[in-house]
Structure formats: structure tokens, C-alpha cells
Design a protein around this motif. Structure first.
Motif, PDB file in Angstrom:
ATOM      1  N   ILE A  56       0.844  -1.192   0.000  1.00  0.00           N
ATOM      2  CA  ILE A  56       0.000   0.000   0.000  1.00  0.00           C
ATOM      3  C   ILE A  56       0.883   1.247   0.000  1.00  0.00           C
ATOM      4  N   SER A  57       0.271   2.375  -0.320  1.00  0.00           N
ATOM      5  CA  SER A  57       1.006   3.652  -0.310  1.00  0.00           C
ATOM      6  C   SER A  57       0.448   4.545   0.795  1.00  0.00           C
ATOM      7  N   VAL A  58       1.352   5.205   1.514  1.00  0.00           N
ATOM      8  CA  VAL A  58       0.985   6.134   2.573  1.00  0.00           C
ATOM      9  C   VAL A  58       1.798   7.407   2.373  1.00  0.00           C
ATOM     10  N   THR A  59       1.117   8.539   2.346  1.00  0.00           N
ATOM     11  CA  THR A  59       1.814   9.812   2.194  1.00  0.00           C
ATOM     12  C   THR A  59       2.118  10.394   3.569  1.00  0.00           C
ATOM     13  N   GLN A  67       6.200  13.075   1.325  1.00  0.00           N
ATOM     14  CA  GLN A  67       6.673  11.973   0.501  1.00  0.00           C
ATOM     15  C   GLN A  67       5.689  10.812   0.593  1.00  0.00           C
ATOM     16  N   THR A  68       5.590  10.047  -0.487  1.00  0.00           N
ATOM     17  CA  THR A  68       4.765   8.845  -0.497  1.00  0.00           C
ATOM     18  C   THR A  68       5.647   7.636  -0.208  1.00  0.00           C
ATOM     19  N   ILE A  69       5.212   6.848   0.767  1.00  0.00           N
ATOM     20  CA  ILE A  69       5.980   5.697   1.226  1.00  0.00           C
ATOM     21  C   ILE A  69       5.206   4.421   0.902  1.00  0.00           C
ATOM     22  N   PHE A  70       5.915   3.385   0.456  1.00  0.00           N
ATOM     23  CA  PHE A  70       5.284   2.115   0.135  1.00  0.00           C
ATOM     24  C   PHE A  70       5.670   1.080   1.193  1.00  0.00           C
ATOM     25  N   VAL A  71       4.651   0.465   1.797  1.00  0.00           N
ATOM     26  CA  VAL A  71       4.863  -0.537   2.841  1.00  0.00           C
ATOM     27  C   VAL A  71       3.868  -1.670   2.643  1.00  0.00           C
ATOM     28  N   ASP A  83       0.947   1.464  17.061  1.00  0.00           N
ATOM     29  CA  ASP A  83      -0.341   0.776  17.019  1.00  0.00           C
ATOM     30  C   ASP A  83      -1.200   1.144  15.822  1.00  0.00           C
ATOM     31  N   TYR A  84      -1.077   2.379  15.351  1.00  0.00           N
ATOM     32  CA  TYR A  84      -1.940   2.791  14.240  1.00  0.00           C
ATOM     33  C   TYR A  84      -1.444   2.168  12.931  1.00  0.00           C
ATOM     34  N   LYS A  85      -2.383   1.597  12.170  1.00  0.00           N
ATOM     35  CA  LYS A  85      -2.056   0.961  10.895  1.00  0.00           C
ATOM     36  C   LYS A  85      -2.731   1.725   9.761  1.00  0.00           C
ATOM     37  N   PRO A  86      -1.972   2.542   9.022  1.00  0.00           N
ATOM     38  CA  PRO A  86      -2.556   3.344   7.948  1.00  0.00           C
ATOM     39  C   PRO A  86      -3.159   2.468   6.847  1.00  0.00           C
ATOM     40  N   ARG A  87      -4.159   3.017   6.193  1.00  0.00           N
ATOM     41  CA  ARG A  87      -4.779   2.335   5.058  1.00  0.00           C
ATOM     42  C   ARG A  87      -4.184   2.853   3.754  1.00  0.00           C
ATOM     43  N   ASP A  88      -4.439   2.106   2.705  1.00  0.00           N
ATOM     44  CA  ASP A  88      -3.897   2.466   1.392  1.00  0.00           C
ATOM     45  C   ASP A  88      -4.401   3.847   0.963  1.00  0.00           C
ATOM     46  N   GLY A  89      -3.467   4.711   0.569  1.00  0.00           N
ATOM     47  CA  GLY A  89      -3.819   6.036   0.069  1.00  0.00           C
ATOM     48  C   GLY A  89      -3.968   7.105   1.128  1.00  0.00           C
ATOM     49  N   GLU A  90      -3.809   6.752   2.407  1.00  0.00           N
ATOM     50  CA  GLU A  90      -3.955   7.744   3.484  1.00  0.00           C
ATOM     51  C   GLU A  90      -2.785   8.717   3.502  1.00  0.00           C
ATOM     52  N   THR A  91      -3.077   9.941   3.948  1.00  0.00           N
ATOM     53  CA  THR A  91      -2.042  10.930   4.217  1.00  0.00           C
ATOM     54  C   THR A  91      -1.978  11.150   5.720  1.00  0.00           C
ATOM     55  N   ILE A  92      -0.802  10.956   6.290  1.00  0.00           N
ATOM     56  CA  ILE A  92      -0.586  11.137   7.717  1.00  0.00           C
ATOM     57  C   ILE A  92       0.279  12.364   7.944  1.00  0.00           C
ATOM     58  N   GLU A  93      -0.210  13.301   8.727  1.00  0.00           N
ATOM     59  CA  GLU A  93       0.558  14.514   9.023  1.00  0.00           C
ATOM     60  C   GLU A  93       1.101  14.461  10.445  1.00  0.00           C
ATOM     61  N   LEU A  94       2.347  14.856  10.595  1.00  0.00           N
ATOM     62  CA  LEU A  94       2.965  15.036  11.901  1.00  0.00           C
ATOM     63  C   LEU A  94       3.040  16.534  12.156  1.00  0.00           C
ATOM     64  N   ARG A  95       2.350  16.997  13.201  1.00  0.00           N
ATOM     65  CA  ARG A  95       2.227  18.436  13.423  1.00  0.00           C
ATOM     66  C   ARG A  95       2.694  18.777  14.841  1.00  0.00           C
ATOM     67  N   TRP A 106       4.415  16.232  19.272  1.00  0.00           N
ATOM     68  CA  TRP A 106       4.153  15.950  17.872  1.00  0.00           C
ATOM     69  C   TRP A 106       2.816  15.218  17.763  1.00  0.00           C
ATOM     70  N   GLN A 107       1.821  15.916  17.212  1.00  0.00           N
ATOM     71  CA  GLN A 107       0.487  15.342  17.067  1.00  0.00           C
ATOM     72  C   GLN A 107       0.404  14.535  15.773  1.00  0.00           C
ATOM     73  N   LEU A 108      -0.287  13.407  15.824  1.00  0.00           N
ATOM     74  CA  LEU A 108      -0.483  12.553  14.658  1.00  0.00           C
ATOM     75  C   LEU A 108      -1.883  12.789  14.116  1.00  0.00           C
ATOM     76  N   LEU A 109      -1.986  13.116  12.825  1.00  0.00           N
ATOM     77  CA  LEU A 109      -3.290  13.386  12.226  1.00  0.00           C
ATOM     78  C   LEU A 109      -3.448  12.635  10.914  1.00  0.00           C
ATOM     79  N   ARG A 110      -4.665  12.189  10.665  1.00  0.00           N
ATOM     80  CA  ARG A 110      -5.023  11.667   9.347  1.00  0.00           C
ATOM     81  C   ARG A 110      -5.628  12.811   8.555  1.00  0.00           C
TER      82      ARG A 110
END
Length: 432
Positions: free
Chosen positions: A335-338, A350-354, A416-428, A400-404
Motif C-alpha cells: 500500500i502507499s501512505v503519504t 513523501q509517499t511511502i510504500f509498505v 499501534d496505528y495501521k494506515p490504510r492504502d492512500g492515506e495521508t498522515i501529518e505530523l504536526r 508531535w500530534q499525529l493526524l489523518r
């Protein structure tokens, strides 16, 4: 759904007489599978991964892990006694220390360890035990000084750890000074647990548990009216924080909230109905596999067995051996996670593939290996949390806050959080 309606109806009928917080009984196999998720964590005996909350959760549940549990408690004792010995020694130096002990053992961690010892039916009277009690009392005194005479300061850690420390001492039937209790009372009375318009249900619940324990022993007789009023205040705030879905605050703060609400009955506040709805929301979350973090599971197991931390005052010392069951899953889909960081200069995206099923921590590691990303974490009982991103460290009262994307805060940590395909995760980077 029909069962829930029936339970709500019964709750309304009996609530007119006396309202107790009782959640619907959940299928025992589902509860057992939840407890078994803790067993692999008991094989992780390195100092940074030891978590006394796991031991407490199992001892307040219907399942036990036998010799595995005994080995885990032995490792906990070695670690904490070594750390306490270093804290008391004037000759220790950090340069040659390989024990894995932090520079200063946190009060919350020590409090959980004391709860674990109580869960093992260990009652203090020895010199070693007195040292642990003294260390925790010193922690509370230090936090009290940080709060200040006029309550204008803040604890070095948090009011959650402050409350947990008071609870641990009370469970061991050790008196807590009125001045220490008074700081927590003032914080509850003046809504100190509301941040950016949102109530910290976890903190309210832990404070409520501490007050309920103090009320039972009447250690602080001069403060008794305020303690009784504070319990009512905490209960009211938690009930007001219930979402339409049934949980209190969020699904992960609900177990502690229910622990507090289960400790005493109330009248005229809708307690019974609220707890039935919360139990139904937990059931749905369990069926969806929401609980994976060992700390969260250890807080949930007691209430599924109709127990709370206050049951440690008179612990049950009859244990059963339950064999470990391993859960294996194989996921090979990519899957890809931005990954996005707007708090840094220049901004990062950046888009990351995992592999599917990877945690957010796996995404960060992959970004670090392949996309010029850097980060640092610090270990905690609830898992690693971010302290630095792209060389920018969180300062005083920052995190550092984690946001979808675009702006939904994550309720789980990076492990613990498992991103889904195509999600963008922001660190703020935000202030609290």
C-alpha cells in the motif's frame, strides 16, 4: 440491537431505585482472545519494554499466564529494584550504566509497579518496600512544588501520573498528605483537565479512582466533604463526555472511565443507561479489533471481568493457568501512505510504500531508510512516542500530534496505528 434495547429498558426501570454501572456481559471467548494478546508481550523482557500494567490487567482478569506470569513479575522486580537502588546510591554514574534505567524513574511507572506488587498480594512492611513508598511520596511532593502554592504551575509530568501515584499509595493503605491531595482537588474543582476545549477523560477517571479510594479509607478526614464532592464532579464530567456512539471521550479512554463509574452507585444521573451504552460500544470495537496496544488492553480487561483498580485493595490471590495462543497473520499486499510534515522548514511530503498491516512506526522507518526522513522516539508504557521530527524537537509543553489528513487526530500511537492504502498522515508540532 434488540439485546441492547432490552438492557436499556431494564436499566431505566431499576435506575429509579438505584443506579449501578454494569456493562453487558461480553462473550467469554472474545474476552479470552483479548487477554491472549498480552501474552506475547510477556516474552519481551528488555527493560524498555517491561510494562507493569500488563501484569495488573491479567491479575484483574479471569485468565492468568502461570509460569510466564511469574517470570514477568520476576523481571519487573529486578528492573525496578535495580533502578531504585541507583536512585538511592550517590556513587552511580550514567556513563557506565547499562541497566536500561531512566535518569529518573517516573512516578507513574513506579505507581503501576506498586499496583502490580499489590496484585501479587505483596504488602509492604519491609525496608525495601518502604523505600518504594518513600520514592513515590517524594515524586508527589516534587510535583506538588511544581504546581505551586497558588496553583499557577503545572506538574513536571501530568495530573494523570499525579492521580495514579495517589491511587497506588492509597491501595497500599498508605496515607497521602492533605496538601498533596488538595492540589488534585483544586485541579478537579477548577477544570484543569480540559485542554483546547476537550476533556481528558483518562485524567478525570484516574483522579476519580484516587478520590474514591481515599474516601473509603477516610485518610483525609478534613478534606472528606471536598473529596465526596469531587467524586460527584468527576462522575458528572465523564457522563457529559459520552458520545452518541456510547464511548466516553474516545474508545480508548472508555475503559478507565468505566472503572471509575463502576466503583460506586449514583442516583438521578443516568449512570446505568450510560454504562450499558458504553459496554455496547466496547463490544463493537472489540469485534472490529480496535484494541491492540498492551496498555489499553490491560485497562480494558478488568472491566470486562467486572473489576477495577480498587479491587487491588483486597486482591484475589487464587490464580489459574491459561495456555498461550499465538495469533499469526500474513499480509503481503503493498500500500502507499503519504507522510506530511508542515511544521518543519522546508515542509516535507513523501509517499511511502509498505506492506498492508504495517504500523505508522514501520512507515516512519521506511521513510527514514529511503526518503531522507529523520525522527526520534522515547519509550513509554503505552509505546514509543515522537520526540523529534526532521531534527526539530518538541519543546516545553509541545508534542508531535499525529493526524489523518486533513485534520483528524489519531487515537493510537505510532506503534499501534495501521494506515490504510492512500492515506495521508501529518505530523504536526502543537502546544498543550
Amino acid at each position: 440491537m434488540e439485546l441492547l434495547k432490552a438492557l436499556l429498558l431494564l436499566s431505566g426501570v431499576f435506575g429509579a431505585l438505584a443506579e449501578f454501572c454494569v456493562i453487558p456481559r461480553i462473550d467469554s471467548q472474545l474476552v479470552e482472545r483479548l487477554g491472549q494478546r498480552l501474552l506475547p508481550w510477556m516474552d519481551r523482557l528488555s527493560s524498555e519494554q517491561l510494562n507493569p500494567s500488563i501484569f495488573v490487567g491479567l491479575r484483574l482478569s479471569s485468565m492468568q499466564a502461570g509460569t510466564k506470569e511469574d517470570l514477568y513479575l520476576h523481571s519487573l522486580k529486578l528492573h525496578y529494584q535495580q533502578c531504585l537502588l541507583r536512585a538511592w546510591s550517590t556513587e552511580s554514574t550514567s556513563s557506565d550504566d547499562n541497566s536500561g534505567c531512566p535518569t529518573k524513574l517516573s512516578g507513574g511507572s513506579l505507581a503501576l509497579y506498586l499496583l502490580a506488587l499489590r496484585a501479587n498480594c505483596e504488602f509492604f512492611g519491609s525496608r525495601k518496600g518502604d523505600r518504594m513508598i518513600s520514592q513515590l511520596k517524594w515524586f508527589l511532593e516534587d510535583e506538588k512544588k511544581a504546581i505551586g502554592h497558588n496553583h499557577e504551575g503545572h506538574p513536571h509530568t501530568s495530573y494523570y501520573q499525579y492521580s495514579l501515584g495517589i491511587l497506588a499509595l492509597c491501595v497500599h493503605q498508605k496515607r497521602v498528605h492533605d496538601s498533596v491531595v488538595g492540589k488534585l482537588l483544586y485541579a478537579v474543582e477548577h477544570d484543569f483537565f480540559t485542554y483546547q476545549g476537550h476533556l481528558s477523560v483518562d485524567t478525570e477517571a484516574m483522579a476519580g479512582l484516587a478520590f474514591t479510594c481515599l474516601e473509603r479509607f477516610n485518610f483525609n478526614s478534613d478534606l472528606s466533604p471536598r473529596i465526596t464532592k469531587a467524586i460527584e464532579t468527576v462522575r458528572g464530567k465523564i457522563l457529559k463526555a459520552q458520545a452518541p456512539e456510547g464511548y466516553f471521550g474516545n474508545i480508548y479512554s472508555t475503559p478507565l472511565a468505566l472503572q471509575m463509574l463502576m466503583t460506586s452507585p449514583a442516583s438521578g444521573v443516568g449512570l446505568g443507561t450510560a454504562c450499558v451504552k458504553a459496554g455496547a460500544s466496547l463490544l463493537l470495537s472489540l469485534q472490529d479489533g480496535a484494541f491492540q496496544n498492551p496498555l489499553m488492553i490491560s485497562q480494558l480487561l478488568p472491566i470486562l471481568n467486572h473489576k477495577t483498580y480498587l479491587d487491588l485493595i483486597f486482591p484475589d490471590c487464587q490464580f489459574m493457568l491459561v495456555p498461550a495462543v499465538e495469533d499469526s497473520a500474513h499480509l503481503s499486499e503493498i500500500i502507499s501512505v503519504t507522510l506530511k510534515v508542515s511544521s518543519a522548514l522546508p515542509p516535507y511530503e513523501q509517499t511511502i510504500f509498505v506492506f498492508a498491516g504495517s504500523s505508522l512506526e514501520d512507515v516512519l522507518k521506511m521513510a527514514q531508510d529511503t526518503r531522507g526522513f529523520t525522527y526520534e522516539t522515547q519509550a513509554s508504557l503505552s509505546g514509543p512516542y515522537l520526540t523529534s521530527v526532521l531534527g526539530k524537537e518538541a519543546g516545553d509543553r509541545e508534542y508531535w500530534q499525529l493526524l489523518r489528513a486533513p485534520s483528524t487526530p489519531l487515537l493510537q500511537g505510532i506503534a499501534d496505528y495501521k494506515p490504510r492504502d492512500g492515506e495521508t498522515i501529518e505530523l504536526r508540532l502543537v502546544r498543550w
